[in-house]
Scaffold this motif. Structure first.
Motif, PDB file in Angstrom:
ATOM      1  N   UNK A 132       0.836  -1.189   0.000  1.00 23.53           N
ATOM      2  CA  UNK A 132       0.000   0.000   0.000  1.00 23.53           C
ATOM      3  C   UNK A 132       0.877   1.247   0.000  1.00 23.53           C
ATOM      4  N   UNK A 133       0.420   2.271  -0.710  1.00 27.94           N
ATOM      5  CA  UNK A 133       1.191   3.516  -0.706  1.00 27.94           C
ATOM      6  C   UNK A 133       0.300   4.728  -0.487  1.00 27.94           C
ATOM      7  N   UNK A 134       0.904   5.755   0.038  1.00 24.68           N
ATOM      8  CA  UNK A 134       0.358   7.091   0.261  1.00 24.68           C
ATOM      9  C   UNK A 134      -1.073   7.039   0.802  1.00 24.68           C
ATOM     10  N   UNK A 135      -2.085   7.421   0.028  1.00 25.37           N
ATOM     11  CA  UNK A 135      -3.427   7.526   0.572  1.00 25.37           C
ATOM     12  C   UNK A 135      -3.920   6.212   1.178  1.00 25.37           C
ATOM     13  N   UNK A 136      -3.455   5.084   0.654  1.00 20.43           N
ATOM     14  CA  UNK A 136      -3.875   3.787   1.203  1.00 20.43           C
ATOM     15  C   UNK A 136      -3.320   3.543   2.593  1.00 20.43           C
ATOM     16  N   UNK A 137      -2.272   4.275   2.962  1.00 22.20           N
ATOM     17  CA  UNK A 137      -1.726   4.201   4.316  1.00 22.20           C
ATOM     18  C   UNK A 137      -2.507   5.143   5.241  1.00 22.20           C
ATOM     19  N   UNK A 138      -3.294   6.032   4.642  1.00 25.38           N
ATOM     20  CA  UNK A 138      -4.096   7.013   5.358  1.00 25.38           C
ATOM     21  C   UNK A 138      -5.533   6.952   4.832  1.00 25.38           C
ATOM     22  N   UNK A 139      -6.130   5.784   4.928  1.00 22.96           N
ATOM     23  CA  UNK A 139      -7.452   5.532   4.339  1.00 22.96           C
ATOM     24  C   UNK A 139      -8.525   6.496   4.821  1.00 22.96           C
ATOM     25  N   UNK A 237       6.128  -5.953   7.399  1.00 25.52           N
ATOM     26  CA  UNK A 237       6.051  -6.893   8.519  1.00 25.52           C
ATOM     27  C   UNK A 237       5.207  -8.098   8.113  1.00 25.52           C
ATOM     28  N   UNK A 238       5.465  -9.249   8.738  1.00 24.40           N
ATOM     29  CA  UNK A 238       4.519 -10.351   8.624  1.00 24.40           C
ATOM     30  C   UNK A 238       3.272  -9.966   9.401  1.00 24.40           C
ATOM     31  N   UNK A 239       2.099 -10.301   8.876  1.00 25.98           N
ATOM     32  CA  UNK A 239       0.881  -9.862   9.536  1.00 25.98           C
ATOM     33  C   UNK A 239      -0.259 -10.841   9.296  1.00 25.98           C
ATOM     34  N   UNK A 240      -0.817 -11.349  10.366  1.00 24.75           N
ATOM     35  CA  UNK A 240      -2.046 -12.138  10.339  1.00 24.75           C
ATOM     36  C   UNK A 240      -1.983 -13.302   9.346  1.00 24.75           C
ATOM     37  N   UNK A 241      -0.800 -13.896   9.235  1.00 30.03           N
ATOM     38  CA  UNK A 241      -0.628 -15.036   8.337  1.00 30.03           C
ATOM     39  C   UNK A 241      -0.049 -14.691   6.987  1.00 30.03           C
ATOM     40  N   UNK A 242       0.028 -13.397   6.673  1.00 29.55           N
ATOM     41  CA  UNK A 242       0.541 -12.966   5.375  1.00 29.55           C
ATOM     42  C   UNK A 242       1.617 -11.905   5.520  1.00 29.55           C
ATOM     43  N   UNK A 243       1.660 -10.950   4.574  1.00 27.48           N
ATOM     44  CA  UNK A 243       2.715  -9.947   4.523  1.00 27.48           C
ATOM     45  C   UNK A 243       2.099  -8.586   4.227  1.00 27.48           C
ATOM     46  N   UNK A 244       2.650  -7.546   4.862  1.00 23.39           N
ATOM     47  CA  UNK A 244       2.209  -6.181   4.608  1.00 23.39           C
ATOM     48  C   UNK A 244       3.424  -5.302   4.372  1.00 23.39           C
ATOM     49  N   UNK A 245       3.374  -4.517   3.300  1.00 20.43           N
ATOM     50  CA  UNK A 245       4.427  -3.548   2.958  1.00 20.43           C
ATOM     51  C   UNK A 245       3.758  -2.213   2.689  1.00 20.43           C
ATOM     52  N   UNK A 246       4.238  -1.142   3.333  1.00 13.72           N
ATOM     53  CA  UNK A 246       3.618   0.165   3.140  1.00 13.72           C
ATOM     54  C   UNK A 246       4.672   1.252   2.998  1.00 13.72           C
ATOM     55  N   UNK A 247       4.285   2.319   2.303  1.00  8.39           N
ATOM     56  CA  UNK A 247       5.089   3.532   2.231  1.00  8.39           C
ATOM     57  C   UNK A 247       4.165   4.731   2.155  1.00  8.39           C
ATOM     58  N   UNK A 248       4.581   5.814   2.773  1.00 12.29           N
ATOM     59  CA  UNK A 248       3.813   7.053   2.681  1.00 12.29           C
ATOM     60  C   UNK A 248       4.064   7.809   1.401  1.00 12.29           C
ATOM     61  N   UNK A 249       4.987   7.387   0.581  1.00 14.79           N
ATOM     62  CA  UNK A 249       5.397   8.143  -0.598  1.00 14.79           C
ATOM     63  C   UNK A 249       4.453   7.952  -1.779  1.00 14.79           C
TER      64      UNK A 249
END
Length: 287
Positions: A132-139, A237-249
């Motif tokens: 997820x990036x930018x607005x998706x990190x700040x839904x 991070x690993x999360x809830x059985x899967x993977x999450x990657x985020x950036x504010x950019x």
């Protein structure tokens, strides 16, 4: 580019081996603020870079609620996309500037209903990844929209964005790469300059997530919500059985288009998507 509510696909580059190829859902749905410039100006460069990386993609888009064609609650949009059966074909979901609600008014929200949220959680529980990036990190414009996704430290994002620096491409920050072994940062220098609508977060996720890059607040004007010396901007991070990657950019369309799409932002995003899809050694992402 796909019209709202329609689907665009890529089979990846010719000669790619099917068994080694990942498949990603690029989702640009918005019921909150819509970063139309970034979405429209960036999607083609992201798709081209995914093609070159050998990652197949399907792009889905919608905007608003109300039942009309192109709206996120229309049968051709979210109700079709976010089901257990449909998501099972993907290795990762890329939330490209997706949004859920906007306190500025005039927007419907929420982006997903409970059944669709359950499908997303089930996808991650089964080992899927989300980038997820930018607005998706700040839904939700600084407000929790879904406690599984944003808000508390135990959510997927792990924090909220209460405010940001001025929306000024000339407000150039020094980005410091903390881990150059990860697929999303492997092709980046130790430091680089980047102008953006720099996000400030309510808390540092350090200790709960693996920080990949930080902003040096002394190099730009962070605005009234400055974080201080520890300002993560990208993490995983690993999360809830899967993977999450985020950036504010990723606020400005010019950032995606720079150098014909061959630039640090696009490399960073595609590397993050690749990791979320389960590709790329060196990306363990333990906190």
């Amino acid at each position: 580019m796909a019209a709202l509510g329609l689907l665009a696909t890529s089979a990846g580059p010719a000669g790619a081996e099917d068994e080694a190829e990942s498949k990603v859902l690029i989702y640009t749905g918005t019921t909150g603020y819509r970063h139309a410039g970034a979405i429209d100006g960036g999607i083609g460069h992201i798709q081209n870079a995914l093609d070159k990386a050998g990652i197949a993609w399907v792009r889905e888009d919608c905007d608003g609620l109300g039942g009309a064609v192109g709206n996120c609650d229309h049968p051709d949009a979210n109700p079709r996309v976010f089901t257990e059966e449909n998501l099972a074909q993907y290795d990762a979901i890329f939330l490209f500037n997706a949004s859920s609600q906007w306190l500025g008014g005039g927007r419907p929200g929420p982006l997903w209903d409970e059944e669709q949220r359950a499908a997303i959680r089930g996808f991650v529980n089964a080992g899927g990844g989300i980038a997820a990036n930018h607005n998706a990190v700040d839904m939700g414009a600084g407000v929790t929209t879904w406690d599984w996704w944003d808000g508390g430290k135990d959510s997927a994002v792990g924090t909220l964005m209460p405010g940001h620096a001025a929306s000024d491409l000339n407000n150039v920050a020094t980005v410091r790469v903390a881990d150059r072994r990860h697929p999303s940062t492997r092709g980046l220098p130790k430091e680089f300059s980047f102008g953006d609508e720099h996000y400030n977060f309510a808390r540092s996720v350090r200790g709960d997530a693996h920080v990949l890059a930080t902003l040096d607040e002394e190099s730009y004007d962070p605005g009234p919500n400055a974080m201080g010396e520890d300002h993560p901007i990208s993490w995983c991070k690993p999360y809830d059985g899967g993977r999450v990657w985020v950036t504010g950019m990723g606020h400005f369309p010019e950032s995606y288009a720079a150098n014909g799409g061959d630039n640090y932002l696009v490399k960073h995003l595609v590397g993050g998507v690749s990791w979320a899809a389960g590709k790329g050694a060196g990306g363990k992402c333990a906190p």
